[in-house]
Design an enzyme around this catalytic site. Structure first.
Site, short mmCIF file in Angstrom:
data_model
loop_
_atom_site.label_atom_id
_atom_site.label_comp_id
_atom_site.label_asym_id
_atom_site.label_seq_id
_atom_site.Cartn_x
_atom_site.Cartn_y
_atom_site.Cartn_z
N GLY A 90 0.84 -1.20 0.00
CA GLY A 90 0.00 0.00 0.00
C GLY A 90 0.87 1.25 0.00
O GLY A 90 1.84 1.33 0.75
N ARG A 134 1.09 -5.15 -5.10
CA ARG A 134 1.27 -6.30 -4.20
C ARG A 134 1.50 -7.50 -5.12
O ARG A 134 0.57 -8.00 -5.72
CB ARG A 134 0.03 -6.50 -3.33
CG ARG A 134 -0.31 -5.29 -2.43
CD ARG A 134 -1.43 -5.63 -1.47
NE ARG A 134 -2.06 -4.46 -0.88
CZ ARG A 134 -1.64 -3.82 0.22
NH1 ARG A 134 -0.57 -4.25 0.84
NH2 ARG A 134 -2.30 -2.79 0.68
N ASP A 185 5.26 -4.73 6.18
CA ASP A 185 5.76 -6.06 6.52
C ASP A 185 5.73 -7.05 5.35
O ASP A 185 6.61 -7.91 5.24
CB ASP A 185 5.08 -6.64 7.77
CG ASP A 185 3.57 -6.63 7.67
OD1 ASP A 185 3.04 -6.17 6.64
OD2 ASP A 185 2.92 -7.10 8.62
N THR A 233 4.35 2.70 5.43
CA THR A 233 2.96 2.25 5.53
C THR A 233 2.22 3.20 6.45
O THR A 233 2.78 3.65 7.45
CB THR A 233 2.84 0.81 6.08
OG1 THR A 233 1.47 0.59 6.48
CG2 THR A 233 3.72 0.55 7.29
N ASP A 246 0.00 2.37 8.41
CA ASP A 246 -0.51 1.63 9.58
C ASP A 246 0.32 1.78 10.85
O ASP A 246 -0.17 1.49 11.95
CB ASP A 246 -0.62 0.13 9.25
CG ASP A 246 -1.70 -0.15 8.21
OD1 ASP A 246 -2.51 0.74 7.95
OD2 ASP A 246 -1.72 -1.27 7.68
N ASP A 272 2.53 -0.12 12.00
CA ASP A 272 2.57 -1.39 12.73
C ASP A 272 3.88 -2.15 12.51
O ASP A 272 3.89 -3.38 12.51
CB ASP A 272 1.36 -2.26 12.32
CG ASP A 272 1.33 -2.53 10.82
OD1 ASP A 272 2.08 -1.88 10.07
OD2 ASP A 272 0.55 -3.40 10.40
N ARG A 291 -5.87 -2.80 8.91
CA ARG A 291 -6.37 -4.17 8.76
C ARG A 291 -6.04 -5.02 9.98
O ARG A 291 -6.88 -5.72 10.50
CB ARG A 291 -5.69 -4.76 7.52
CG ARG A 291 -6.42 -5.88 6.89
CD ARG A 291 -5.80 -6.27 5.57
NE ARG A 291 -4.45 -5.74 5.37
CZ ARG A 291 -3.90 -5.55 4.19
NH1 ARG A 291 -4.59 -5.81 3.10
NH2 ARG A 291 -2.68 -5.09 4.07
O1 F6P Z 1 -1.38 -1.52 4.81
C1 F6P Z 1 -1.89 -0.27 4.46
C2 F6P Z 1 -3.37 -0.35 4.20
O2 F6P Z 1 -3.79 0.95 3.86
C3 F6P Z 1 -4.23 -0.94 5.32
O3 F6P Z 1 -4.51 -0.02 6.35
C4 F6P Z 1 -5.43 -1.37 4.56
O4 F6P Z 1 -6.11 -2.41 5.22
C5 F6P Z 1 -4.86 -1.86 3.26
O5 F6P Z 1 -3.64 -1.18 3.08
C6 F6P Z 1 -5.75 -1.64 2.05
O6 F6P Z 1 -5.12 -2.16 0.95
P1 F6P Z 1 -5.62 -1.97 -0.56
O7 F6P Z 1 -5.39 -0.55 -0.94
O8 F6P Z 1 -4.79 -2.91 -1.34
O9 F6P Z 1 -7.06 -2.30 -0.56
#
Ligand code: F6P
Length: 323
Positions: free
Chosen positions: A11, A72, A103, A126, A128, A130, A172
């Site tokens: 992301g 991804r 991660d 990120t 997040d 985390d 998430r």
């Molecule tokens: O890991 C970053 C993040 O923004 C999370 O908070 C979220 O759950 C996820 O990516 C969403 O991913 P995507 O944009 O692939 O739907």
């Protein structure tokens, strides 16, 4: 080491561009050739690898998203995919790699290093927050400020109509964004995956105060009780009071965009520089993060497997301040 490459993966996060800029310019400063890999590991497999001059990163320090694009990659999870990626790096003579991401990005980088031995250093990118091994991740500060701006606006309309709002924020597997926004946005309650909040507790919180006419509950998307819409529906049915008006807002990807804050630009630039200098000093298979204002290199193994716990004092503070 004469040639290194940089990629962004997973992301996107505001500040990734500032980090790319720092990698490219620090590399050039130290006499390296720096290559940009498009679309993360996918672009590595396909050989989308281009030399970056200093001007390639002009006027991007303030921009959200990532000029290198992100993905991804499913193929990089296979040995064949990683073999192709390695061959592409060899073809371009690349001897070191900087991987900006979370991660998932570091998990890929670790396996790749163990299989092919290309020295790799990660930068924590990120929203997040985390990742173990850094106090903050690139993009987190911007994301919470974006979410807070939205929450402030929702509070205005919630108060005007005496409504109860469930606001869903990203995260998430982690409640960092929810906790910070819950505190800063004056939420009545915060629901995060790291702690169990039962529906009864939510109902109790919403019905206990005689004086409050509107409420805001911040829900991390990964909460064990479901998403904000599901939680709202269950709470509404339990309270079963037609005079109470319930609403849901999912903030979604708005949290991933926008100009990075000053803090994120600083963090991104420092991590980018530390990654390149780490490679030149023989570091590998680790992430460059900032802990207590100092650069710290933490093994990918620890970044991936160790948990960065939420601050319990902050959770307590939210409880106290929302009486
Ligand atoms: O890991 C970053 C993040 O923004 C999370 O908070 C979220 O759950 C996820 O990516 C969403 O991913 P995507 O944009 O692939 O739907």
């Amino acid at each position: 080491m004469k040639k290194i490459a940089v990629l962004t993966s997973g992301g996107d996060a505001p500040g990734m561009n500032a980090c790319i800029r720092a990698v490219v310019r620090t590399g050039i400063y130290h006499g390296l050739e720096v290559y940009g890999i498009m679309y993360g590991y996918d672009g590595m497999i396909k050989g989308e690898i281009n030399l970056m001059e200093s001007h390639a990163v002009s006027n991007i320090v303030q921009r959200g998203g990532t000029i290198l694009k992100s993905a991804r990659s499913v193929d990089f999870r296979t040995k064949e995919g990683r073999q192709k990626a390695y061959e592409q790096l060899k073809k371009h003579g690349i001897e070191g790699l900087v991987a900006i991401g979370g991660d998932g990005t570091f998990t890929g980088a670790k396996v790749f290093y163990e299989e092919f031995g290309i020295p790799t250093i990660g930068c924590p990118g990120t929203i997040d927050n985390d990742i173990y091994g850094t106090d903050f991740t690139i993009g987190f500060d911007t994301a919470i400020n974006t979410a807070l701006e939205a929450i402030d606006k929702i509070r205005d309309t919630a108060a005007a109509h005496d409504r109860i709002f469930f606001i869903e924020v990203m995260g998430r597997d982690s409640g960092y964004i929810a906790v910070e926004c819950g505190l800063g946005g004056g939420a009545e309650l915060v629901m995060v995956p790291e702690t169990q909040t039962t529906l009864n507790e939510v109902v109790q919180k919403l019905t206990s105060s005689k004086s409050k006419t509107s409420s805001v509950i911040v829900v991390a998307e990964g909460d064990e009780e479901g998403n904000a819409a599901e939680i709202m529906e269950k709470v509404k049915n339990t309270i079963n009071d037609d005079s109470k008006d319930f609403k849901v807002t999912t903030l979604g990807h708005i949290q991933r965009g926008g100009n990075p804050t000053g803090k994120d630009r600083m963090l991104a630039s420092r991590c980018g520089m530390a990654a390149v200098e780490g490679l030149l000093n023989g570091q590998a298979n680790c992430m460059a993060g900032i802990i207590h204002d100092e650069v710290v290199y933490t093994s990918f193994e620890d970044c991936i497997t160790k948990n960065k716990p939420l601050n319990r004092d902050t959770l307590k503070l939210i409880e106290i301040l929302s009486i």
